[in-house]
Design an enzyme around this catalytic site. Structure first.
Site, short mmCIF file in Angstrom:
data_model
loop_
_atom_site.label_atom_id
_atom_site.label_comp_id
_atom_site.label_asym_id
_atom_site.label_seq_id
_atom_site.Cartn_x
_atom_site.Cartn_y
_atom_site.Cartn_z
N HIS A 253 -9.57 0.87 5.27
CA HIS A 253 -8.27 1.09 5.92
C HIS A 253 -8.46 2.05 7.09
O HIS A 253 -9.27 2.98 7.02
CB HIS A 253 -7.27 1.67 4.91
CG HIS A 253 -5.86 1.65 5.43
ND1 HIS A 253 -5.39 2.59 6.32
CD2 HIS A 253 -4.83 0.80 5.20
CE1 HIS A 253 -4.13 2.31 6.62
NE2 HIS A 253 -3.76 1.23 5.95
N GLU B 32 -5.27 -5.28 10.64
CA GLU B 32 -4.24 -4.27 10.86
C GLU B 32 -4.51 -3.56 12.18
O GLU B 32 -5.34 -2.63 12.23
CB GLU B 32 -4.26 -3.23 9.74
CG GLU B 32 -3.96 -3.80 8.38
CD GLU B 32 -3.43 -2.71 7.44
OE1 GLU B 32 -2.39 -2.95 6.82
OE2 GLU B 32 -4.03 -1.63 7.36
N SER C 228 3.51 -2.31 10.32
CA SER C 228 4.97 -2.35 10.50
C SER C 228 5.59 -3.69 10.11
O SER C 228 6.50 -4.17 10.78
CB SER C 228 5.33 -1.97 11.95
OG SER C 228 4.95 -0.64 12.21
N LYS D 272 0.14 4.26 -0.26
CA LYS D 272 -0.51 5.43 0.38
C LYS D 272 -0.33 6.68 -0.49
O LYS D 272 -0.27 6.58 -1.71
CB LYS D 272 0.00 5.58 1.82
CG LYS D 272 -0.18 4.26 2.61
CD LYS D 272 0.00 4.38 4.09
CE LYS D 272 -0.24 3.01 4.75
NZ LYS D 272 -0.15 3.07 6.20
N ASN E 203 0.87 -1.18 0.00
CA ASN E 203 0.00 0.00 0.00
C ASN E 203 0.91 1.23 0.00
O ASN E 203 1.51 1.56 1.02
CB ASN E 203 -0.90 -0.03 1.24
CG ASN E 203 -1.80 1.20 1.33
OD1 ASN E 203 -1.84 2.02 0.41
ND2 ASN E 203 -2.51 1.33 2.44
N GLU F 82 -6.80 4.45 8.08
CA GLU F 82 -6.59 5.88 7.77
C GLU F 82 -7.84 6.48 7.12
O GLU F 82 -8.12 7.67 7.30
CB GLU F 82 -5.34 6.02 6.87
CG GLU F 82 -4.07 5.80 7.69
CD GLU F 82 -2.88 5.28 6.92
OE1 GLU F 82 -2.89 5.32 5.67
OE2 GLU F 82 -1.94 4.78 7.56
N GLY G 247 2.61 2.03 10.89
CA GLY G 247 3.59 3.10 10.74
C GLY G 247 4.31 3.47 12.03
O GLY G 247 4.95 4.51 12.11
O1 LIG Z 1 -1.78 -0.63 4.57
C1 LIG Z 1 -0.76 -0.81 5.21
C2 LIG Z 1 -0.71 -0.55 6.62
O2 LIG Z 1 -1.27 0.67 6.94
C3 LIG Z 1 0.62 -0.79 7.25
O3 LIG Z 1 1.48 0.30 7.11
P1 LIG Z 1 2.97 0.15 7.70
O4 LIG Z 1 3.54 -1.12 7.12
O5 LIG Z 1 3.69 1.37 7.24
O6 LIG Z 1 2.83 0.05 9.17
#
Ligand SMILES: O=C[C@H](O)COP(=O)(O)O
Length: 273
Positions: A114, A187, A232, A24, A22, A116, A193
């Site tokens: 998600h 998640e 993460s 983002k 992803n 976010e 993150g």
């Molecule tokens: O979509 C992915 C998740 O939000 C994980 O993000 P991350 O690997 O940066 O923690």
């Protein structure tokens, strides 16, 4: 307008493991093309030539989706995902992009729910349920994200919370639409993150609970779902998480922006026993 797309998705008999990056709100078309090139060039040949053991997806920004066509199926090995999808096909909904429009620029699926989107854009379970139904009905794959915040985890109520999200997001969806297109992603919000990851034991326990709920409600159609972990994920923790059992791959954020790290995770997903 309501969703009234015909059911177009054929049942996909490929393996159930997924590694999805992803991206983002990162990268531009040029840098997205560069990253896709590095990923595809670095893929182990056995993943490209032999029976595919893990499907590989990337979710770039909406405006970079069509630029990745040369690396995406059927021309290349990648599956493309939108990071969001409207709850309706089309109409007077400024700023929205529906599932047919995503497919039109090359997307094979969409990430829905998600954290976010839930946090920054106030998306609730009812809206997410409509998005899931609309996207599946249009023949898109859906990666449905669920996960608890830190407060709920510390209260010890995380399993019930995640099941309630799942139930609210799926209770209007015809299970016949699941086919091989509905993928779940657990998640934990506190792990996204932050560099903190659920322990393999905790992730495994949640994935087992999710699978038990899916099986109870949908029989084999539920039991067969791929359940990804996200939060993460890095090359250093991927093998341990895969070993937790009931983890069918990953939804990767930060580490998916570095080709070598993402490729290492892809290999670990494919090689996990
Ligand atoms: O979509 C992915 C998740 O939000 C994980 O993000 P991350 O690997 O940066 O923690």
């Amino acid at each position: 307008m309501p969703c009234s797309f015909p059911r177009t998705g054929a049942r996909d008999v490929a393996p159930v493991r997924w590694t999805i990056g992803n991206w983002k709100q990162n990268l531009f078309r040029g840098t997205a093309e560069l990253l896709a090139t590095e990923i595809v060039d670095g893929l182990p040949p056995e993943l490209l030539e032999g029976p595919v053991r893990t499907k590989i997806g990337v979710a770039p920004t909406l405006v970079a989706l069509d630029a990745l066509a040369p690396w995406s199926r059927p021309a290349g090995p990648l599956y493309l995902f939108g990071q969001n999808c409207a709850a309706q096909e089309e109409g007077a909904f400024t700023g929205e992009v529906g599932p047919g429009q995503l497919a039109d620029v090359g997307a094979h699926g969409a990430i829905i729910g998600h954290s976010e989107r839930r946090t920054h854009f106030r998306e609730d379970d009812a809206l997410i349920a409509r998005k899931v139904q609309c996207a599946l009905q249009a023949g898109l794959r859906v990666v449905l994200c669920v996960g608890e915040g830190l407060e709920i985890r510390e209260r010890g109520d995380h399993e019930n919370f995640v099941i309630s999200q799942l139930s609210a997001s799926l209770n209007q969806v015809d299970p016949e639409l699941f086919q091989d297109r509905l993928v779940l992603a657990y998640e934990p919000v506190w792990a996204i993150g932050t560099g903190k990851t659920a322990s393999a034991r905790d992730a495994g326990a949640m994935h087992r609970r999710i699978r038990a709920w899916l099986t109870e409600h949908y029989g084999a159609m539920g039991a067969d779902r791929s359940i990804l972990y996200g939060g993460s994920v890095k090359p250093g923790n991927a093998a341990g998480l895969m070993a937790a059992g009931d983890v069918d791959g990953f939804l990767v954020g930060g580490a998916s922006l570095e080709a070598e790290a993402f490729l290492q995770i892809v290999r670990l997903v494919a090689e996990a026993s």
